[in-house]
Design an enzyme around this catalytic site. Structure first.
Site: not given
Ligand SMILES: *[C@@H]1O[C@H](CO)[C@@H](O)[C@H](O)[C@H]1NC(C)=O
Ligand SMILES: *[C@@H]1O[C@H](CO)[C@@H](O)[C@H](O)[C@H]1NC(C)=O
Ligand SMILES: *[C@@H]1O[C@H](CO)[C@@H](O)[C@H](O)[C@H]1NC(C)=O
Ligand SMILES: *[C@@H]1O[C@H](CO)[C@@H](O)[C@H](O)[C@H]1NC(C)=O
Ligand SMILES: *[C@@H]1O[C@H](CO)[C@@H](O)[C@H](O)[C@H]1NC(C)=O
Length: 439
Positions: A120, A320
């Site tokens: 992440d 992202d």
């Protein structure tokens, strides 16, 4: 310290985004990769336990897009300066809220225990279900501190504890609580040896999950590749010089192999880059300057305020890895969608969160994101998602959800698939080039 070998690979697999699949995922399970040698790790299995799926079923598509909404709300909250609680998302009730779509294999402790971690890039602190966890899913891949001779719980006056957003010290141990979807999670900060590929990082700081209630915690851990002080990137600064790149494999590719390449060596030299922007209110996020968007050759007319970076409002554009479909603020998305529809010139339908879908064969225009100094032209694979319902194909992007006054544009994983994306923090830049991901 020894110089790092030429480069390190971590193989990345697309994470099945639905709960039942994930629990089939075990580092030691029947679909596991053979032992890793040298600097290359083998790929992890993905969507179905061992084999690639055919085009997405509508229910899968719908749940993927719902999961994405939650992720987006989390990111939007994280970008807003008024909310300093970076671990507290504003949405709740969905599974896998902050979870990334890609997982890698890592080892923790002495002797090393195999683990799966979500990658992440918008989070910092690593967290893992520990064996004494009360409330964790039984199918979790647990880390057993008791079986590691190098495990060390951190005290409240240890430096890493001071980097936590909201530490608490009921005893001498540094603990912190956060919410994740509908779960409340209580963790202890600790250190142990983390091994990735052929490299070992001693005294790696992570959060050991002691208890959770609410039931939306995914069964694997998370490795934060953000820019904050507790992230993997910051903790390995002396080894990898805050430089990494990844190639995210296609969701529908028969070959799910992807790589995370850590350190300076082996990184692309001739790659177009765009400056990395920093938001002091949200130090984890990788902001860039998206200047305009083209559909075919047509540059869209988008109000500059929809794209402009503003650290006080959190506005701007980030890359992202955990959001699947790109989200643009409403005026930008509307301009893109309208031009896209004009080009396709066929009957439009919708499917769940996707409002620009077509039945039957149509010709899709290319979409180009024009960043400061770098163009990223998307192929059809990065633009269109195919449903298993007949021949329905949808534009795989959306605007911010209706009820959210969002100012954040998120370049998501589907749009990054089969590209090498380089994060070069010392030189403050992000690079993108097309590259078919192979192991
Ligand atoms: C680990 O060891 C401690 C102290 O010996 C014990 O209280 C605890 O129950 C053990 N935890 C596990 C998960 O075995
Ligand atoms: C954190 O959670 C634990 C377990 O639910 C609880 O005992 C503790 O009081 C919480 N700490 C804070 C600071 O909220
Ligand atoms: C950022 O947003 C704030 C609040 O809307 C505004 O006052 C400020 O002028 C903006 N800054 C820039 C550089 O546009
Ligand atoms: C759109 O399609 C219609 C019917 O097929 C056609 O008459 C029209 O010229 C097309 N418009 C454009 C801009 O291509
Ligand atoms: C991006 O594309 C536009 C339009 O083709 C071009 O004018 C510009 O020079 C390109 N920028 C870079 C950095 O290649």
């Amino acid at each position: 310290m020894a110089l790092p070998p030429p480069f390190f690979f971590l193989l990345i697999a697309t994470l099945p985004s639905l709960f039942p699949f994930i629990s089939a995922f075990s580092p030691l399970g029947p679909c596991s990769a053979p032992p890793d040698h040298g600097s290359t790790l083998h790929i992890l299995p993905t969507f179905s336990p061992c084999s690639p799926p055919s085009p997405f079923h509508d229910t899968t598509l719908l749940s993927l897009s719902n999961r994405d909404v939650s992720r987006f709300l989390y990111l939007s909250a994280a970008a807003a300066p008024s909310r300093r609680r970076s671990f507290v998302p504003i949405a709740s009730g969905r599974n896998l809220l902050q979870s990334s779509t890609y997982v890698a294999r890592a080892f923790l402790g002495t002797p090393p225990q195999p683990l799966l971690v979500s990658l992440d890039i918008s989070s910092d602190v690593a967290w893992l279900p520990c064996s004494s966890c009360s409330g964790c899913l039984p199918s979790s891949v647990f880390f057993s501190p008791n079986r590691s001779s190098s495990f060390l719980p951190l005290t409240c006056n240890s430096p890493p504890c001071s980097f936590l957003p909201i530490p608490s010290c009921p005893a001498k141990t540094c603990t912190f609580n956060f919410t994740y979807g509908s779960s409340s999670i209580s963790t202890t900060l600790a250190q142990d040896t983390l091994s990735l590929a052929s490299d070992s990082i001693s005294s790696y700081t992570f959060a050991c999950i002691a208890s959770t209630s609410g039931g939306s915690l995914p069964p694997q851990g998370l490795l934060g590749l953000g820019r904050g002080p507790l992230s993997f990137i910051s903790q390995t600064k002396n080894l990898y010089f805050s430089t990494f790149s990844y190639c995210l494999p296609g969701f529908l590719s028969p070959n799910f192999a992807g790589t995370l390449r850590l350190g300076l060596s082996g990184q692309p030299q001739r790659i177009h880059t765009t400056p990395l922007l920093s938001n002091p209110h949200r130090p984890s996020l990788y902001y860039v300057n998206l200047k305009s968007i083209r559909v075919g050759r047509k540059r869209l007319s988008i109000p500059p305020s929809a794209l402009a970076f503003n650290s006080s409002t959190g506005a701007g554009t980030i890359f992202d890895s955990g959001t699947m479909f790109t989200r643009l603020v409403s005026p930008a998305y509307t301009a893109l969608r309208d031009e896209f529809r004009l080009r396709v010139n066929s009957t439009v339908s919708s499917l769940g969160g996707f409002d620009t879908c077509y039945n039957g064969p149509v010709v899709f225009p290319t979409i180009t994101f024009e960043f400061d100094g770098m163009n990223m032209t998307l192929s059809e694979e990065n633009t269109i998602i195919h449903s298993s319902r007949g021949t329905l194909s949808c534009l795989a992007m959306a605007s911010a959800p209706d009820n959210v006054n969002s100012v954040l544009n998120v370049i998501a994983s589907m749009q990054q698939q089969n590209h090498r994306v380089l994060f070069d923090l010392p030189n403050r830049r992000v690079g993108v080039s097309r590259e078919p991901c192979t192991s």
